[in-house]
Design a protein around this motif. Structure first.
Motif, PDB file in Angstrom:
ATOM      1  N   GLU A   1     -38.428  24.402  24.842  1.00  0.00           N
ATOM      2  CA  GLU A   1     -37.249  23.671  24.376  1.00  0.00           C
ATOM      3  C   GLU A   1     -37.417  23.063  22.986  1.00  0.00           C
ATOM      4  O   GLU A   1     -36.497  22.405  22.500  1.00  0.00           O
TER       5      GLU A   1
ATOM      6  N   LEU B   1     -25.600  14.672  22.748  1.00  0.00           N
ATOM      7  CA  LEU B   1     -25.927  15.070  21.380  1.00  0.00           C
ATOM      8  C   LEU B   1     -25.147  14.241  20.361  1.00  0.00           C
ATOM      9  O   LEU B   1     -25.671  13.886  19.299  1.00  0.00           O
TER      10      LEU B   1
ATOM     11  N   ASN C   1     -26.998  22.222  16.423  1.00  0.00           N
ATOM     12  CA  ASN C   1     -27.001  22.500  17.867  1.00  0.00           C
ATOM     13  C   ASN C   1     -25.594  22.451  18.440  1.00  0.00           C
ATOM     14  O   ASN C   1     -25.210  23.303  19.249  1.00  0.00           O
TER      15      ASN C   1
ATOM     16  N   MET D   1     -34.840  24.049  14.819  1.00  0.00           N
ATOM     17  CA  MET D   1     -35.163  23.190  15.961  1.00  0.00           C
ATOM     18  C   MET D   1     -36.238  22.211  15.504  1.00  0.00           C
ATOM     19  O   MET D   1     -36.775  22.348  14.397  1.00  0.00           O
TER      20      MET D   1
ATOM     21  N   ASP E   1     -35.630  30.136  17.649  1.00  0.00           N
ATOM     22  CA  ASP E   1     -34.494  29.546  16.948  1.00  0.00           C
ATOM     23  C   ASP E   1     -34.943  29.106  15.557  1.00  0.00           C
ATOM     24  O   ASP E   1     -36.017  28.521  15.396  1.00  0.00           O
TER      25      ASP E   1
ATOM     26  N   ASP F   1     -35.759  27.486  21.850  1.00  0.00           N
ATOM     27  CA  ASP F   1     -34.489  26.982  21.312  1.00  0.00           C
ATOM     28  C   ASP F   1     -34.293  25.588  21.883  1.00  0.00           C
ATOM     29  O   ASP F   1     -34.470  25.383  23.087  1.00  0.00           O
ATOM     30  N   ASP F   2     -33.940  24.650  21.028  1.00  0.00           N
ATOM     31  CA  ASP F   2     -33.789  23.276  21.523  1.00  0.00           C
ATOM     32  C   ASP F   2     -32.420  23.027  22.129  1.00  0.00           C
ATOM     33  O   ASP F   2     -32.177  21.932  22.630  1.00  0.00           O
ATOM     34  N   ASP F   3     -31.558  24.014  22.083  1.00  0.00           N
ATOM     35  CA  ASP F   3     -30.203  23.835  22.612  1.00  0.00           C
ATOM     36  C   ASP F   3     -30.107  24.459  24.005  1.00  0.00           C
ATOM     37  O   ASP F   3     -30.327  25.659  24.173  1.00  0.00           O
TER      38      ASP F   3
ATOM     39  N   SER G   1     -23.717  25.537  20.268  1.00  0.00           N
ATOM     40  CA  SER G   1     -23.172  25.429  21.628  1.00  0.00           C
ATOM     41  C   SER G   1     -21.674  25.699  21.631  1.00  0.00           C
ATOM     42  O   SER G   1     -21.146  26.343  22.543  1.00  0.00           O
TER      43      SER G   1
ATOM     44  N   GLU H   1     -23.753  18.036  27.794  1.00  0.00           N
ATOM     45  CA  GLU H   1     -24.719  17.928  26.699  1.00  0.00           C
ATOM     46  C   GLU H   1     -24.100  17.346  25.426  1.00  0.00           C
ATOM     47  O   GLU H   1     -24.754  16.615  24.690  1.00  0.00           O
ATOM     48  N   THR H   2     -22.846  17.676  25.176  1.00  0.00           N
ATOM     49  CA  THR H   2     -22.259  17.283  23.889  1.00  0.00           C
ATOM     50  C   THR H   2     -22.182  15.756  23.719  1.00  0.00           C
ATOM     51  O   THR H   2     -22.545  15.255  22.640  1.00  0.00           O
TER      52      THR H   2
ATOM     53  N   SER I   1     -27.715  27.358  24.472  1.00  0.00           N
ATOM     54  CA  SER I   1     -28.236  28.595  23.877  1.00  0.00           C
ATOM     55  C   SER I   1     -29.332  29.209  24.738  1.00  0.00           C
ATOM     56  O   SER I   1     -29.416  30.431  24.880  1.00  0.00           O
TER      57      SER I   1
END
Lengths: 143, 246
Positions: free
Chosen positions: B38, A69, A91, B63, B60, B13-15, A95, A65-66, B18
């Protein structure tokens, strides 16, 4: 239906449920899941995902994911979409906490703050610091 | 706890990391059906469609809009949702966030990274909330000097009152209600609120009050409020070994 409390009655009528409620149909409780949001009962202990420790799963997702992002973050910075850049930094910070990479969390947090504060002179240096942190994490975890 | 007592929790939560961590945390608590959203828009859609059936929303703070704070504001301003318990998820419970959230009647914050402490906190919040849907049986029985059998009968009678009101409220929301039906609803709702207080069902009393206010103002929402009351009552009663008739 009288005005007195159900349980306060101490006469014979209080023992009859129909003394306090009558004549209307019950409302069915629907348990169907929403269509647009992903609904999942908690996975059972026997599910494949549950066999992999959470920390391992989180690291795997963080690793995939990183980069995505970071790409979105760079595009937001280039487009001067500061609010969006702050949210994406946020985010990455969140994470990073889960994979216990506090260096990335701190740098993402600093970039988030710079974007929130519109501290334009700090944004590019914070981005570069974050990028370096992510690259370092990648190197460590590639070994 | 029986299967019927499964709680329904919305997590927004958009992550992805998480969300996965939250799901793991929630698995450590009471049996739960978890709805994952999401981003803010999909969370709002889920709330509009199913909000009355959720027991808790974990949102969250940051987001894509609407974010957790804005969603909570919308919830509090939507008659059918305004009693929904909300916990905000945040990386940093900073002063501004806490101040912004102060007026939103939150059940609390979950600070990332969520962990077993978060699970205990959620379980504690759910327990406390359930105690305001139906007071623990021992407390009611002691207060009203009831034996177990009689207490069970009272719960059933109370549930029937709530269900009867839900039926009336649905008719009223359908728009075909006569003034007589509205008056009948108001009279029964008053009696039900009193009964709710007697049964230690403070949150149900509030929801019935919301439904009554909607009917008196000739606004929609009574049906959704009463449906929520029925759902909550049935779930908590089932969890306490007091299954109610259909």
């Amino acid at each position: 239906v009288g005005g007195e409390p159900v349980a306060a009655r101490d006469d014979a009528s209080a023992d009859r449920p129909d003394a306090v409620a009558d004549g209307a149909e019950a409302v069915a409780v629907r348990t169907a899941a929403p269509a647009t949001a992903a609904t999942s009962p908690a996975p059972s202990a026997a599910s494949p995902a549950a066999e992999v420790p959470l920390a391992v799963r989180l690291r795997a997702i963080f690793a995939t994911e990183t980069p995505r992002l970071m790409g979105e973050l760079r595009a937001a910075l280039d487009g001067q979409a500061w609010s969006q850049a702050a949210r994406i930094s946020h985010n990455i910070k969140g994470s990073a906490f889960y994979v216990e990479c506090h260096a990335i969390a701190d740098r993402a947090g600093a970039l988030e703050t710079a974007c929130d504060d519109l501290a334009l002179d700090r944004i590019e240096p914070e981005w570069q610091a974050l990028q370096a942190g992510v690259e370092a994490w990648d190197r460590e975890n590639a070994q | 706890m029986s299967a019927a007592a499964t709680v329904r929790i919305l997590v927004a939560d958009d992550d992805l990391v998480s969300r996965l961590a939250m799901e793991d945390v929630l698995r450590a608590g009471p049996p739960a059906e978890i709805t994952m959203a999401e981003d803010g828009p999909s969370a709002w859609e889920a709330l509009k469609r199913e909000g009355a059936r959720f027991d808790l929303a974990c949102l969250d703070v940051r987001m894509p809009p609407p974010d957790g704070l804005e969603l909570t504001e919308r919830i509090r301003h939507t008659p059918a949702l305004k009693r929904l318990p909300v916990m905000l998820i945040t990386s940093t419970a900073d002063r501004n966030t806490v101040l912004s959230a102060a007026k939103l009647q939150l059940q609390g914050f979950l600070v990332k990274p969520v962990n077993v402490d978060s699970a205990a906190r959620i379980a504690s919040v759910l327990r406390q909330l359930d105690d305001t849907i139906l007071e623990p049986a021992d407390a009611t029985r002691a207060r009203l000097r009831l034996d177990a059998e009689r207490h069970a009968r009272y719960v059933v009678a109370f549930a029937q009152q709530v269900q009867a009101l839900a039926g009336l409220a649905a008719e009223i929301d359908d728009g075909a209600a006569s003034p007589t039906l509205r008056t009948q609803f108001a009279t029964r709702a008053d009696a039900c609120r009193t009964a709710a207080l007697t049964m230690g069902a403070a949150r149900l009393e509030q929801v019935v009050g919301d439904a009554l206010a909607a009917v008196q103002a000739e606004e929609p929402g009574a049906g959704a409020a009463m449906a929520q009351a029925v759902y909550w009552l049935r779930r908590v009663a089932a969890g306490r070994g007091l299954p109610l008739p259909d």
